[in-house]
Design a protein around this motif. Structure first.
Motif, PDB file in Angstrom:
ATOM      1  N   MET A  18       0.842  -1.196   0.000  1.00 28.44           N
ATOM      2  CA  MET A  18       0.000   0.000   0.000  1.00 28.44           C
ATOM      3  C   MET A  18       0.879   1.248   0.000  1.00 28.44           C
ATOM      4  O   MET A  18       1.850   1.321   0.762  1.00 28.44           O
ATOM      5  CB  MET A  18      -0.902  -0.001   1.242  1.00 28.44           C
ATOM      6  CG  MET A  18      -1.938  -1.113   1.249  1.00 28.44           C
ATOM      7  SD  MET A  18      -2.773  -1.295   2.845  1.00 28.44           S
ATOM      8  CE  MET A  18      -1.506  -2.176   3.779  1.00 28.44           C
ATOM      9  N   PRO A  19       0.538   2.242  -0.819  1.00 30.66           N
ATOM     10  CA  PRO A  19       1.312   3.484  -0.847  1.00 30.66           C
ATOM     11  C   PRO A  19       1.045   4.334   0.399  1.00 30.66           C
ATOM     12  O   PRO A  19       0.113   4.039   1.167  1.00 30.66           O
ATOM     13  CB  PRO A  19       0.808   4.180  -2.114  1.00 30.66           C
ATOM     14  CG  PRO A  19      -0.576   3.645  -2.305  1.00 30.66           C
ATOM     15  CD  PRO A  19      -0.539   2.227  -1.818  1.00 30.66           C
ATOM     16  N   PRO A  20       1.834   5.399   0.614  1.00 27.36           N
ATOM     17  CA  PRO A  20       1.598   6.295   1.758  1.00 27.36           C
ATOM     18  C   PRO A  20       0.188   6.886   1.726  1.00 27.36           C
ATOM     19  O   PRO A  20      -0.398   7.081   0.660  1.00 27.36           O
ATOM     20  CB  PRO A  20       2.668   7.381   1.580  1.00 27.36           C
ATOM     21  CG  PRO A  20       3.727   6.751   0.745  1.00 27.36           C
ATOM     22  CD  PRO A  20       3.022   5.805  -0.168  1.00 27.36           C
ATOM     23  N   VAL A  53      -5.746   4.440   3.540  1.00 30.82           N
ATOM     24  CA  VAL A  53      -6.569   4.048   4.692  1.00 30.82           C
ATOM     25  C   VAL A  53      -6.623   2.528   4.743  1.00 30.82           C
ATOM     26  O   VAL A  53      -7.140   1.881   3.832  1.00 30.82           O
ATOM     27  CB  VAL A  53      -7.988   4.635   4.592  1.00 30.82           C
ATOM     28  CG1 VAL A  53      -8.850   4.145   5.755  1.00 30.82           C
ATOM     29  CG2 VAL A  53      -7.932   6.157   4.588  1.00 30.82           C
ATOM     30  N   VAL A  54      -6.067   1.973   5.799  1.00 25.28           N
ATOM     31  CA  VAL A  54      -6.013   0.521   5.959  1.00 25.28           C
ATOM     32  C   VAL A  54      -7.255   0.011   6.684  1.00 25.28           C
ATOM     33  O   VAL A  54      -7.801  -1.041   6.344  1.00 25.28           O
ATOM     34  CB  VAL A  54      -4.752   0.112   6.745  1.00 25.28           C
ATOM     35  CG1 VAL A  54      -4.643  -1.403   6.860  1.00 25.28           C
ATOM     36  CG2 VAL A  54      -3.503   0.698   6.106  1.00 25.28           C
ATOM     37  N   THR A  74       5.223   1.775   8.178  1.00 26.40           N
ATOM     38  CA  THR A  74       4.576   2.133   9.439  1.00 26.40           C
ATOM     39  C   THR A  74       3.106   2.448   9.212  1.00 26.40           C
ATOM     40  O   THR A  74       2.754   3.158   8.265  1.00 26.40           O
ATOM     41  CB  THR A  74       5.255   3.367  10.065  1.00 26.40           C
ATOM     42  OG1 THR A  74       6.631   3.084  10.305  1.00 26.40           O
ATOM     43  CG2 THR A  74       4.600   3.747  11.387  1.00 26.40           C
ATOM     44  N   ILE A  75       2.260   1.926  10.085  1.00 29.99           N
ATOM     45  CA  ILE A  75       0.829   2.223  10.081  1.00 29.99           C
ATOM     46  C   ILE A  75       0.490   2.987  11.354  1.00 29.99           C
ATOM     47  O   ILE A  75       0.866   2.572  12.450  1.00 29.99           O
ATOM     48  CB  ILE A  75      -0.012   0.933   9.992  1.00 29.99           C
ATOM     49  CG1 ILE A  75       0.168   0.274   8.618  1.00 29.99           C
ATOM     50  CG2 ILE A  75      -1.491   1.218  10.243  1.00 29.99           C
ATOM     51  CD1 ILE A  75      -0.557  -1.048   8.474  1.00 29.99           C
ATOM     52  N   GLU A  83      -9.254   3.838  13.565  1.00 28.15           N
ATOM     53  CA  GLU A  83      -8.893   3.917  12.154  1.00 28.15           C
ATOM     54  C   GLU A  83      -7.384   3.799  12.011  1.00 28.15           C
ATOM     55  O   GLU A  83      -6.634   4.030  12.964  1.00 28.15           O
ATOM     56  CB  GLU A  83      -9.390   5.233  11.553  1.00 28.15           C
ATOM     57  CG  GLU A  83     -10.905   5.370  11.647  1.00 28.15           C
ATOM     58  CD  GLU A  83     -11.412   6.705  11.144  1.00 28.15           C
ATOM     59  OE1 GLU A  83     -11.529   6.870   9.915  1.00 28.15           O
ATOM     60  OE2 GLU A  83     -11.698   7.567  11.991  1.00 28.15           O
ATOM     61  N   ALA A  84      -6.933   3.454  10.806  1.00 28.28           N
ATOM     62  CA  ALA A  84      -5.503   3.287  10.579  1.00 28.28           C
ATOM     63  C   ALA A  84      -5.150   3.722   9.166  1.00 28.28           C
ATOM     64  O   ALA A  84      -5.917   3.481   8.224  1.00 28.28           O
ATOM     65  CB  ALA A  84      -5.082   1.837  10.813  1.00 28.28           C
TER      66      ALA A  84
END
Length: 234
Positions: free
Chosen positions: A42-44, A47-48, A65-66, A105-106
């Motif tokens: 996943m790019p910067p 929303v994970v 990092t998340i 949220e992450a």
């Protein structure tokens, strides 16, 4: 020295090398779960996790990092913690164990790679793999201890000391003398305002601890910053 050595190493290793404790589990049920693993990049700023969404996967971070956070109706965010390469996503773990939707949220802070194990395989491993279950309980115990330390820090330490501690952690985690972070991002993480954080950072700069540049902070004196984290200056 720039960059994150841990993430650079992660790019050259498989997930089994990054999570040797999981790799070494011999229970057949866990071995079966390993065959279902999905790898994602996943790019910067991706929303994970969205609050109230169902939790469908057990996530392990292999690169990047998340940031996990809560936000209120006014849009103000408060960072709960960050999950780095080589760590289990505690938010997904918590909701899988409780069988509840996501409570926070992450979002990715840089390019992130994760591996995911479906909820069904996770539940089977928790029920039938003693080695996997012990590892998960050990992880939860460590995070509980970290949370207790955070509560103590928030309750008893002043904002200046908390900011110095956060900077020290960020420099250490990224193994770099320069970190890319804004005053606003620090304010969000500490539940403060940009103006207050900017004033404290300017004080740190005048003490010779750091050098401020647009969008980044350079560590000039680890010793001076260390004295701040020990509460010798406030």
């Amino acid at each position: 020295m720039k960059g994150n050595n841990i993430d650079g190493l992660a790019q050259r290793k498989s997930w089994k090398d990054i999570f040797p404790a999981l790799r070494d589990i011999t229970d057949p049920v866990w071995r079966e779960a390993m065959q279902s693993i999905q790898e994602m990049t996943m790019p910067p700023k991706t929303v994970v996790i969205r609050k109230n969404d169902p939790c469908r996967n057990f996530l392990l971070i292999t690169q990047g990092t998340i940031r996990v956070y809560q936000s209120n109706e006014a849009g103000r965010e408060h960072t709960l913690y960050r999950t780095h390469a080589g760590e289990i996503c505690i938010l997904t773990l918590q909701n899988l164990l409780a069988g509840t939707p996501y409570s926070a949220e992450a979002v990715t802070e840089d390019e992130v790679k994760v591996i995911g194990i479906s909820a069904g395989y996770f539940d089977r491993a928790m029920s039938h793999s003693q080695e996997f279950r012990q590892l998960i309980l050990s992880t939860l115990s460590q995070r509980l201890n970290d949370m207790m330390q955070l509560v103590e820090q928030i309750t008893f330490q002043g904002l200046g000391l908390r900011l110095a501690c956060m900077l020290g952690q960020l420099f250490g985690q990224r193994n770099a003398n320069t970190i890319q972070i804004t005053h606003q991002e620090l304010a969000i993480a500490l539940g403060s305002t940009r103006e207050v954080i900017s004033r404290l950072l300017k004080e740190f700069e005048c003490m010779g601890c750091i050098l401020l540049r647009r969008g980044e902070i350079e560590l000039l004196s680890p010793e001076a910053l260390g004295r701040l984290t020990q509460g010798h200056a406030a």
